[in-house]
Design an enzyme around this catalytic site. Structure first.
Site, PDB file in Angstrom:
ATOM      1  N   ASP A 145      -3.479   7.085   4.018  1.00  0.00           N
ATOM      2  CA  ASP A 145      -3.703   6.104   5.072  1.00  0.00           C
ATOM      3  C   ASP A 145      -4.997   6.355   5.837  1.00  0.00           C
ATOM      4  OD1 ASP A 145      -1.241   4.647   4.732  1.00  0.00           O
ATOM      5  OD2 ASP A 145      -0.215   6.376   5.590  1.00  0.00           O
ATOM      6  N   SER A 146      -5.868   7.195   5.292  1.00  0.00           N
ATOM      7  CA  SER A 146      -7.091   7.587   5.994  1.00  0.00           C
ATOM      8  C   SER A 146      -8.115   6.451   6.026  1.00  0.00           C
ATOM      9  CB  SER A 146      -7.706   8.809   5.303  1.00  0.00           C
ATOM     10  OG  SER A 146      -9.024   9.039   5.741  1.00  0.00           O
ATOM     11  N   ASN A 147      -8.577   6.118   7.231  1.00  0.00           N
ATOM     12  CA  ASN A 147      -9.683   5.170   7.352  1.00  0.00           C
ATOM     13  C   ASN A 147     -10.962   5.747   6.758  1.00  0.00           C
ATOM     14  OD1 ASN A 147      -8.019   3.381   8.688  1.00  0.00           O
ATOM     15  ND2 ASN A 147      -8.830   3.832  10.716  1.00  0.00           N
ATOM     16  N   GLY A 171      -6.089  11.545   3.410  1.00  0.00           N
ATOM     17  CA  GLY A 171      -4.731  11.074   3.188  1.00  0.00           C
ATOM     18  C   GLY A 171      -4.685   9.646   2.694  1.00  0.00           C
TER      19      GLY A 171
END
Length: 320
Positions: free
Chosen positions: A77-79, A75
């Protein structure tokens, strides 16, 4: 490490081992025995947190097999997306990231970090995140047909090779617990996302011959959906570097739903494996935002270990 199994090639990225710290105020509040938190949020590789562990083996394997491009996704916002791009840069290979969301993804901090590391962003064009792994495989096939040597990795890095990172984490944690307590912990509670952390942890504990209770709290998928994924993500059966001790058995484990995540519990009457008898441990996970530390409530006999969530983390065991 005493209980380290034989594992695939590794590209060192993190500052390991991560600390195992006491939680005295939480222990006093719960009225339980020794309780510690494994601080994989301090793994030391950018914002990767515990995802440092699978990336070390995924990129080490890519280097060993001459891969020249990492293809994965997640996504906006995925780390993991940002961490994968940075790990590929360290390994000296290209990176392509399939990102779910609209055609215009917007400048999220993690996508900016990925782009700064040289990754090529491939917008999925819609919000159906379950399509990411399909498109990752399709893009890898296109690159292969064009003469490249791609490594396709599903969301979260949950493959047998990636799970090896958490098999190593299990050995690391066992060493720490034996030094601190002279024994293995009774119970481990950890958050469960894509399944790689739990799968690798179970393999590492089994390699040590540890009789362990593991409770994984699903933060994104119903337990009946994620359980098979844990089995298919398991690392190849490792060869123990230390002999199995008499009286120890395979880890006991179960998966439950986090009420705060929206993951459904199995319908009434659905068979589920229990991690332990009520007298051994009882666990719940408090409401908390994803990617923030989520120490779990636990009480019972012997030391208890929990893991802060970056998506999931390591483990523990019980003395014979």
């Amino acid at each position: 490490m005493t209980w380290l199994p034989r594992l695939p090639p590794r590209l060192p990225l993190g500052t390991l081992p991560t600390p195992l710290v006491d939680a005295p105020r939480l222990r006093a509040e719960l009225g339980c025995g020794p309780l510690r938190i494994k601080r994989d949020d301090l793994a030391g590789f950018g914002i990767a947190g515990n995802k440092t562990r699978p990336l070390e083996y995924l990129l080490g394997d890519a280097q060993a097999h001459g891969m020249d491009v990492l293809v994965t996704g997640g996504g906006p916002d995925s780390n993991f997306v940002a961490a994968a791009a940075m790990a590929a840069r360290v390994a000296g290979i290209a990176c392509e990231l399939v990102v779910w969301g609209g055609a215009s993804l917007g400048p999220t901090p993690n996508l900016a970090l990925a782009a700064a590391a040289g990754a090529r962003l491939v917008p999925l064009g819609d919000d159906r995140r379950e399509r990411v792994d399909v498109v990752v495989a399709e893009r890898a096939a296109e690159l292969r047909a064009a003469g490249r040597r791609p490594l396709a990795v599903p969301r979260g890095g949950s493959t047998p090779v990636g799970a090896a990172g958490f098999a190593r984490a299990a050995a690391e944690l066992l060493d720490q617990c034996v030094r601190l307590d002279g024994a293995f912990p009774a119970t481990v509670v950890l958050p469960l996302g894509s399944g790689g952390s739990t799968a690798g942890l179970l393999v590492g504990l089994a390699a040590a011959g540890a009789d362990t209770t593991v409770l994984a709290v699903s933060v994104s998928r119903p337990p009946e959906e994620i359980t098979p994924r844990c089995w298919t993500s398991r690392a190849p059966a490792p060869r123990p570097s230390a002999p199995r001790r008499r009286g120890r058995t395979a880890s006991r484990w179960s998966i439950t739903a986090d009420p705060a995540s929206g993951a459904r519990r199995p319908p009434t009457g659905t068979p589920r494996r229990r991690s332990c008898a009520p007298r051994d441990c009882c666990s719940t996970t408090p409401t908390a935002p994803r990617r923030s530390p989520s120490p779990s409530r636990a009480c019972g006999r012997g030391p208890i270990t929990t893991s802060p969530s970056s998506s999931g983390t390591p483990a523990a065991s019980r003395p014979p």
